[in-house]
Design an enzyme around this catalytic site. Structure first.
Site, PDB file in Angstrom:
ATOM      1  N   SER B 140      72.296  45.514  65.940  1.00  0.00           N
ATOM      2  CA  SER B 140      73.537  45.552  65.153  1.00  0.00           C
ATOM      3  C   SER B 140      73.368  46.530  63.986  1.00  0.00           C
ATOM      4  CB  SER B 140      73.844  44.123  64.674  1.00  0.00           C
ATOM      5  OG  SER B 140      75.108  44.031  64.090  1.00  0.00           O
ATOM      6  N   ARG B 210      82.512  33.939  56.556  1.00  0.00           N
ATOM      7  CA  ARG B 210      81.570  33.514  57.568  1.00  0.00           C
ATOM      8  C   ARG B 210      82.277  33.019  58.831  1.00  0.00           C
ATOM      9  NH1 ARG B 210      76.780  34.865  59.383  1.00  0.00           N
ATOM     10  NH2 ARG B 210      75.455  33.130  60.002  1.00  0.00           N
ATOM     11  N   ASP B 313      79.656  41.612  74.447  1.00  0.00           N
ATOM     12  CA  ASP B 313      79.665  41.924  73.020  1.00  0.00           C
ATOM     13  C   ASP B 313      80.898  42.769  72.728  1.00  0.00           C
ATOM     14  OD1 ASP B 313      79.280  42.830  70.433  1.00  0.00           O
ATOM     15  OD2 ASP B 313      77.196  43.421  70.746  1.00  0.00           O
ATOM     16  N   HIS B 346      78.051  39.262  70.811  1.00  0.00           N
ATOM     17  CA  HIS B 346      77.165  40.024  69.936  1.00  0.00           C
ATOM     18  C   HIS B 346      75.890  39.249  69.597  1.00  0.00           C
ATOM     19  CE1 HIS B 346      76.105  43.187  67.211  1.00  0.00           C
ATOM     20  NE2 HIS B 346      76.147  42.415  66.143  1.00  0.00           N
ATOM     21  N   ASP B 347      76.005  37.940  69.465  1.00  0.00           N
ATOM     22  CA  ASP B 347      74.849  37.101  69.139  1.00  0.00           C
ATOM     23  C   ASP B 347      73.723  37.213  70.158  1.00  0.00           C
ATOM     24  OD1 ASP B 347      75.322  36.026  66.714  1.00  0.00           O
ATOM     25  OD2 ASP B 347      75.802  34.007  67.404  1.00  0.00           O
TER      26      ASP B 347
END
Lengths: 371, 371
Positions: B140, B210, B313, B346-347
């Site tokens: 990232s 968040r 992602d 994405h994680d």
């Protein structure tokens, strides 16, 4: 139009002494068989077509679709635009007075569902003396109402046009709604939903909510095309400028666009209405009472259907429309489906796209109306 | 490690008398040729691997990837985890004292860029006596630093592992960052970034930031699989309960999950750091100085590359990694590319995925290290 009789709601609560705002276009024919009901989505009203006298910029939100000679031709159909309960655009909502307490409803306005809205719409039709609708049409949340009409009042709907919609929200969609709601409800100016008495408006929260919404209504591609990485300074003729190197200034054009949209929205939209409407979206799930089986849930529907989806709509993706199509076909219903290759994301359902407009136009042309 | 000499920044400002926190794993070999630098993303630190003595739950954020016998084997390599300037996890940041004013920096901490971070990292390597890195690796935002290393110090990097990254952010990504920043900066407890003096923390804004982040780190599919439309009550053994019919209560499990993540984050993360790090993401764009031509921009790179992306992602999509691959191939660089079919969005770059770990492992195995 004012209604005295209490409307029982899904939650167990009820609403009494409420009003529904609506507009009509065209003429109801002698057999009362040419009425088309338009259901609105999050940020819209009963003003679906036409322009108010003396107000040049007051086009209805679906004016490109509805009017004399348009896809939904008001020379042929009698079109009814209705504003839902809980809205801030005319029908009874959180900004109005609760007849039981003589206080402004605020956070005490009962949670209303898609099904409640459809019940209220049906009462309006009763009052207008319309038993059967030639069609119900809506996009997004309006599409959910359309689908629900065919389940709650299967004998009163001949055709259902469900555009850019879904049989329920995904977890991701609920998540976006929840962040927007939390932005509003944690704004110190929200005062638990009773901000009217405090003379405040939770504008910070409304701005954030609208910015999130805007991102999800557009496709990644159209955002890149429209804004890309262009700097604010570039639009001011200073393309060569370096960055501001600021975390507070709007540096990229997408930032100032979103801020502008957020500011505008916070000026006119009611925070409690936003909460109610996003909750109605979250709750809608006709398959829930059937163990998640959408085919069983849609067995009651008798209408003929047109489903339309847009390829770049990631909030209400074509996959979700296809689920509805499949469930209807499982019940051997008459379904047409168009998946429009459009770049604009969810917003496409409100925009001019020749193929989309022509699909809707053909469908309405095929609806027979006996005078 | 403390640095006296001022570090000139891209913005024109400079930082003096700053510290960088770092951790190392394994042993630097005699020829000083086995060092691997790990660059962190938004919410991470120099603690990339291992567990602190007596703290059972203190695994480094890439502990599944880095350690003795792991994909990045610390028996072979000397691994350096570094914390970036502006962070809230040890290196000099907005919570520290500005030596020029003896006040806490707060909003006056200068805007730092990916390039500034890389410059600071290079000075740390100088201090450690390491001229050339066997590899730089990051995911990232960490991947952006990795890419930038190959451009700013082409002779000091032998291999670059750029994971789940992009040559710049799209408009949509900037948009999400901007909404998160506005949630923080419009929180009344933010006080223009000088909230430390006011004894407040803009927790409302941090929570919203968040929550937005979490949505975009996950794929729609994995969210549906993990949470779907499950109600909070269902997890409490009351699957048959009706809805709460509330706009304020967490009704769906995805809502309570996001609230929990937001609350947790607001307890430990610094608001000014959040602004700085998202801005560094926005600004990174090595092609900008080359009229948008990434191939020209990457001509300086001399390293060998491994690019990895993940199919689901949507924040740093495979398409963006392929742009880097193409630009490197245009320059006839040595590039390996793996597009991992993973459901996690994405994680995924932080998670255990056998194919992903094995690709990285093979790549590190192929790196020759002469003692």
């Amino acid at each position: 139009m004012r209604f005295d009789a209490a409307l029982p709601l899904q939650s167990g609560a009820s609403l009494r002494d409420y009003s529904l705002s609506f507009e009509t276009y065209g003429e109801l024919n002698a057999s009362r068989s040419n009425a088309v009901l338009i259901c609105h989505a999050l940020n819209a009203s009963h003003h679906v077509a036409g322009v108010y006298a003396g107000q040049a910029k007051s086009e209805g939100w679906w004016d490109n679709m509805i009017g004399p000679g348009k896809a939904l031709d008001t020379n042929k159909f009698f079109v009814i635009g209705i504003n839902n309960l809980g809205s801030c655009f005319g029908s009874t909502g959180p900004m109005h007075t609760n007849p039981d307490t003589n206080q402004i409803y605020g956070a005490d306005f009962p949670v209303v569902t898609v099904e409640d809205w459809v019940d209220a719409q049906a009462r309006l039709l009763d009052a207008l003396g319309i038993q059967t609708l030639a069609a119900v049409m809506g996009g997004s949340l309006g599409g959910m109402q359309t689908l629900s009409w065919t389940l709650q009042y299967p004998d009163r709907v001949r055709h259902a046009l469900v555009i850019a919609s879904a049989p329920n929200l995904t977890a991701e969609n609920i998540a976006f709604n929840e962040v927007a709601r939390r932005a509003i409800t944690t704004d110190p100016d929200f005062h638990g939903g009773h901000f009217y008495q405090h003379g405040t408006v939770p504008k910070r929260g409304l701005r954030i909510a609208r910015m999130i919404g805007h991102i999800t209504y557009l496709s990644d591609d159209v955002m890149n095309e429209k804004f890309g990485r262009q700097l604010v300074a570039a639009s001011q003729g200073d393309a060569e400028r370096n960055f501001f190197f600021s975390t507070l200034e709007a540096e990229f054009q997408i930032e100032s666009y979103l801020r502008y949209q957020g500011d505008k929205f916070a000026e006119y939209f009611d925070a409690n209405t936003y909460l109610l409407i996003t909750r109605a979206l979250d709750y809608f799930d006709p398959a829930r009472a059937y163990g998640g089986n959408l085919s069983l849930a849609l067995a009651r529907a008798k209408a003929k259907f047109l489903l339309v989806s847009f390829t770049t709509d990631w909030r209400f993706s074509p996959k979700r429309s296809r689920e509805i199509v499949k469930a209807l076909l499982d019940n051997k219903r008459d379904v047409s489906y168009a998946e429009i290759n459009a770049p604009h994301g969810h917003d496409a359902f409100l925009l001019d796209d020749a193929r989309y407009i022509s699909v809707v136009s053909s469908y309405f042309n095929s609806i027979e109306v006996v005078a």
